[in-house]
Design a protein around this motif. Structure first.
Motif, PDB file in Angstrom:
ATOM      1  N   GLN A   1       0.850  -1.194   0.000  1.00 50.17           N
ATOM      2  CA  GLN A   1       0.000   0.000   0.000  1.00 50.17           C
ATOM      3  C   GLN A   1       0.879   1.235   0.000  1.00 50.17           C
TER       4      GLN A   1
ATOM      5  N   THR B   1      -9.299   5.910  -3.943  1.00 50.06           N
ATOM      6  CA  THR B   1      -8.429   4.747  -3.832  1.00 50.06           C
ATOM      7  C   THR B   1      -8.316   4.053  -5.186  1.00 50.06           C
TER       8      THR B   1
ATOM      9  N   THR C   1      -2.350  -1.047  -3.532  1.00 46.29           N
ATOM     10  CA  THR C   1      -3.452  -0.129  -3.249  1.00 46.29           C
ATOM     11  C   THR C   1      -2.890   1.255  -2.954  1.00 46.29           C
TER      12      THR C   1
END
Length: 939
Positions: free
Chosen positions: A261, A269, A435
């Motif tokens: 991430q 996102t 992500t």
């Protein structure tokens, strides 16, 4: 009705052309190898008096050893900075000769350069390419290295300053082992670029830029014998170079799921899911590319249907297969809707991938993808440079110029079972998820550890023996410099023909029979300006809704039919017009026109479609407000034009969140009735048809179209007084690596009598690579990757803008330099006769190569129609350009450029730049937000 009849018959079945994959699709070529090992490919295409020269060096960032990342790309820049026998900018002789397409780029596996020149300038182009291949080292000194190092570092800053701009670097580090050639990205690290020494880069050149490591393609107005003589003359004396070892294919597949991430200043996102897959040369890669299209290739794809239409979890989702030499990458990317749970998005993606592995694509899904790919291949045969790229890449990566046909055959003949089997083989395990989560503060920038080295790296393949290659004597006297280009071909622009449909709609045609494709545009007198007095973004939003459903077809059915027909369809608006356009295969003309007409005439504006597109649109506005250029283009126009003016809108055309949120189906229908109508349109056509044929076909679908009883829309574009004094508006982007400088003022409309002089002036001042602004901030100061001036065409006063994304610590100095250049060009340092002559020569001599495609011809027809130009406008452009005087062009500068009237918008990290900008004392300084609203000073 004829339209309904056409739509009801024959359109659903897969087009007959899918039965024979390569029928009629070919790129004839001649291939030879010089004694020094240089591979040469020649394709003859006489449709235009131009030749595309494309050259591939088989070296990319994968060849860089540890501690020397970014060398391949750095050297690409150095190759544009002069050679031993041409000390100036590489672009300069090409601009004088009328180049219509020139650039270079570096990727993981190769470095490529290309240019399209008039046939008579081919000797010059070959001299330039051969001089930097064989005579470069003496021209590279420490100053040159430092200059281009700075430019490359600003390119890196510019890329990483964009939302999601750091994803690629982290992804590569975490999907490939540390000893894999793809472990690092092409741009490299700042530390390695800073450490690059003069001897390092010279050794890089010696190792990889020999003739035997190169493929040269000539495509266009040239025959094989002439090409062989010229290439031998200019390249024959260049040494083959040392043997170059090749890395073996190494997919480096993973067996477990991994994830990471990162934070970024983004509006939503983003989820990336990736699998390592075979190299581009493998049949498995071709089939996985098909799988990607079925899974995420557009609104008909499975992921789009599930995540956008059904679950309403994302604003966009796509899938694709990236083709590289050692290993490919299969990627799914999704932008999560505000308020949606990213975990649910990941679960839905996993579910759809699992179903695909279990079921494979349906026959219809696969046939539609294959039809689209075949149509795309046909369109790609129109440009000489496009065919050069196909041949060159095939030779470089696949071993033969025509090996691409084998891959095309694999793709066209693939079955559902083939695709399913390969997908199960490669996508069942080993996925990686990255992500990106939003942060409002400066994002954390951490060192990416990446995967450790792997013991499984295959041994390199020894380089081919180059001692067998020999050089030939050259009689080229390079001390005489670049060959003079003394004659130039004339432009051949197709005859413009006119007709009318039964209901009076005008049809304008320019025939082009190079490929069996017909391109057309319905041009409506509307545009962003038609939003005046209404809700901003209405025009663009309504046009975007046209293909989201008709009274008889929903959005998915429209897309499916378009795919089966191999048809491209687009809708959109500019400042003064809105356009619905289509690119249609000649073999499918009738059913494609029927679908096109249904989309234009019968939009349904269903509530479900409206809400779906509205959510995507608002998400797009939020994305614009995280992009430096998007922020500036949203905020500058209202400041320059003033509230209430038709052009006082975000130049992206997207409107505002408030206006788009308030739009109703009734608003869209009202706008459509007033503007999208047969008494407010002209149909412009270019391509493989005749006036009687296309008029008859258009009559069937548009001839009975009648205007509504609603009054036709009207526009009023008032004149705005010049800003009396400069103003500066600052927008904070914490942690930004660069500052985006955009300064604007108002200039005469595109219809002004001296429009040509204004354009010529702009080209010399800031419109071309070698113009003053770019040469100052990029090549001299290397504070920017590029700096330019430009204007947006308009029927009213158009904006004239100065643009420079610059490194943060040089923001104040850059603003001062831009202002200095603006003052000098109308004062102490007016444009010189040489600067003006160079631009005039470039613009005249590039004309033959500027209208090579039907799309370019159609663009000229659209501009001529919108701005009231005669049919011979392009055909007479040479004479009018040459007739301009230096005094006229200098007068255009004083007419347009007014430093005292500039409105400056600067987007950057205010903690680092605000004090310096205020210290320049250009004018009053106001801090605003991304919506253009004042920001109160911090207490």
């Amino acid at each position: 009705m004829a339209l309904a009849a056409a739509l009801s018959g024959g359109i659903v079945s897969t087009p007959a052309f899918a039965a024979s994959a390569t029928a009629g699709i070919d790129i004839p070529y001649t291939q030879f190898t010089l004694p020094n090992g240089l591979r040469v490919i020649v394709h003859e295409d006489r449709k235009a008096p131009v030749v595309s020269v494309a050259i591939w060096y088989h070296v990319g960032s994968k060849d860089e050893p540890a501690g020397k990342t970014g060398f391949a790309h750095l050297f690409e820049h150095l190759m544009f900075n002069g050679s031993e026998n041409h000390k100036g900018e590489y672009f300069e002789p090409f601009e004088k000769a009328g180049v219509s397409d020139i650039n270079g780029n570096t990727w993981l596996d190769r470095t490529m350069y290309f240019e399209t020149v008039p046939t008579t300038a081919l000797d010059m182009a070959l001299w330039m390419e051969s001089d930097r291949m064989g005579h470069l080292l003496g021209a590279i000194d420490q100053a040159t290295l430092d200059e281009q190092r700075g430019v490359v570092q600003n390119e890196k800053r510019q890329d990483e300053n964009e939302p999601y701009g750091r994803m690629g670097e982290q992804e590569l580090a975490e999907i490939y082992p540390a000893n894999h050639p793809y472990h690092h990205d092409t741009i490299g690290s700042m530390a390695d670029l800073n450490a690059a020494s003069l001897e390092d880069v010279k050794n890089w050149f010696r190792n990889y830029y020999g003739a035997a490591n190169t493929v040269l393609v000539l495509s266009g107005d040239i025959d094989a014998k002439t090409a062989k003589d010229k290439v031998a003359k200019y390249f024959g004396d260049i040494p083959a170079g040392p043997p170059v070892a090749r890395q073996a294919e190494w997919v480096a597949p993973r067996t477990t799921s991994t994830r990471s991430q990162m934070e970024d200043v983004v509006s939503q996102t983003r989820i990336l899911r990736e699998w390592n897959i075979p190299a581009r040369s493998e049949r498995d890669f071709v089939l996985l590319d098909l799988a990607a299209d079925v899974l995420g290739g557009g609104k008909t794809s499975r992921l789009y249907q599930r995540l956008v239409y059904q679950d309403k979890l994302v604003d966009s989702v796509s899938a694709g297969a990236s083709p590289f030499e050692l290993s490919g990458q299969f990627e799914i990317t999704a932008d999560v809707k505000q308020g949606a749970d990213p975990a649910k998005v990941e679960a839905a993606i996993a579910d759809e991938v699992s179903k695909f592995l279990a079921e494979g694509p349906t026959a219809d899904e696969l046939a539609r993808v294959q039809a689209q790919d075949r149509a795309s291949t046909i369109r790609g045969l129109e440009r000489a440079l496009g065919k050069a790229s196909r041949l060159g890449e095939s030779a470089l990566y696949l071993g033969s110029p025509d090996a691409w046909k084998q891959q095309f055959e694999w793709q066209q003949q693939a079955t559902s079972a083939d695709v399913q089997a390969v997908a199960k083989k490669w996508l069942a395990q080993g996925d990686y998820t990255l992500t990106v989560v939003p942060t409002k503060t400066a994002p954390k920038v951490e060192e990416v550890a990446g995967l450790p080295a792997s013991p499984d790296r295959p041994a390199d393949i020894p380089g081919a023996d180059t001692s067998k290659f020999t050089v030939t004597r050259s009689d080229v006297d390079r001390s005489k410099g670049v060959p003079e280009v003394s004659s130039f071909p004339d432009l051949s622009f197709p005859k413009v023909e006119r007709g009318h449909l039964k209901n009076g709609i005008e049809v304008v045609l320019a025939q082009r029979h190079t490929v069996p494709v017909v391109s057309m545009a319905l041009q409506f007198d509307a545009g962003y300006a038609s939003d005046a007095g209404a809700k901003l973004g209405t025009a663009s939003f309504t046009n975007a809704m046209l293909d989201e459903g008709t009274t008889t077809l929903d959005s998915v059915e429209i897309a499916q039919r378009r795919e089966r027909l191999g048809m491209n369809l687009a809708t959109g608006c500019g400042l003064d017009s809105c356009t619905a356009s289509a690119s249609i295969l000649k073999s499918n003309l009738a059913p494609s026109l029927a679908l096109f007409a249904d989309v234009v005439r019968n939009p349904a504006f269903r509530d479900a479609d409206l809400e779906r597109v509205r959510a995507q649109w608002i998400a797009g506005i939020a994305q614009e407000k995280t992009q430096p250029t998007g922020i500036a283009l949203r905020t500058l126009p209202p400041l320059v034009y003033g509230a209430g003016h038709p052009y006082a809108i975000p130049f992206t055309g997207s409107g505002t969140e408030a206006s788009i949120s308030s739009l109703s189906a009734a608003d869209l229908r009202a706008w459509q009735s007033a503007w999208l109508r047969p008494d407010n349109v002209r149909i412009l056509v270019a391509g493989d048809t005749t006036l009687p044929e296309i008029t008859a076909q258009l009559d069937k679908v548009f001839g009975d179209w009648k205007a509504s009883d609603v009054a036709k829309g009207t526009k009023n574009i008032p004149v705005v007084a010049a800003q009396p004094s400069p103003r500066v508006f600052l927008i904070d982007k914490p942690g930004a690596q660069q500052s985006l400088i955009l300064a604007g003022e108002l200039a005469p409309p595109t219809t002004a009598p001296d429009n040509l002089q204004i354009n010529t002036m702009n080209d010399a001042f800031g419109g071309q690579f070698t113009a003053r602004l770019n040469m100052n901030l990029r090549e001299d100061k290397h504070w920017a990757y590029g700096a330019y001036s430009f204007s947006q065409d308009a029927l009213g006063q158009r904006p004239f803008m100065l643009y420079a994304p610059v490194q943060t610590d040089k923001t104040t100095e850059s603003v001062a330099e831009v202002l200095k250049e603006a003052k000098d060009v109308i004062g102490a340092r007016p444009l010189t006769a040489a600067e003006i002559a160079k631009v005039k020569q470039s613009n005249v001599r590039s004309l033959p190569g500027s209208y090579e495609t039907a799309g370019a011809v159609l663009g000229a027809l659209q501009s001529n129609a919108l701005y009231g130009r005669p049919d011979d406008y392009v055909a007479t452009l040479k004479q009018r350009t040459e007739a301009q005087t230096d005094d006229q062009i200098r007068a255009a500068a004083t007419e347009v450029i007014h430093p005292e009237a500039l409105t400056w918008v600067i987007v950057g990290d205010l903690a680092k730049i605000e004090a310096g900008i205020r210290g320049l004392d250009i004018g009053p300084v106001q801090v605003i937000d991304a919506d253009g609203k004042p920001v109160a000073p911090a207490k």
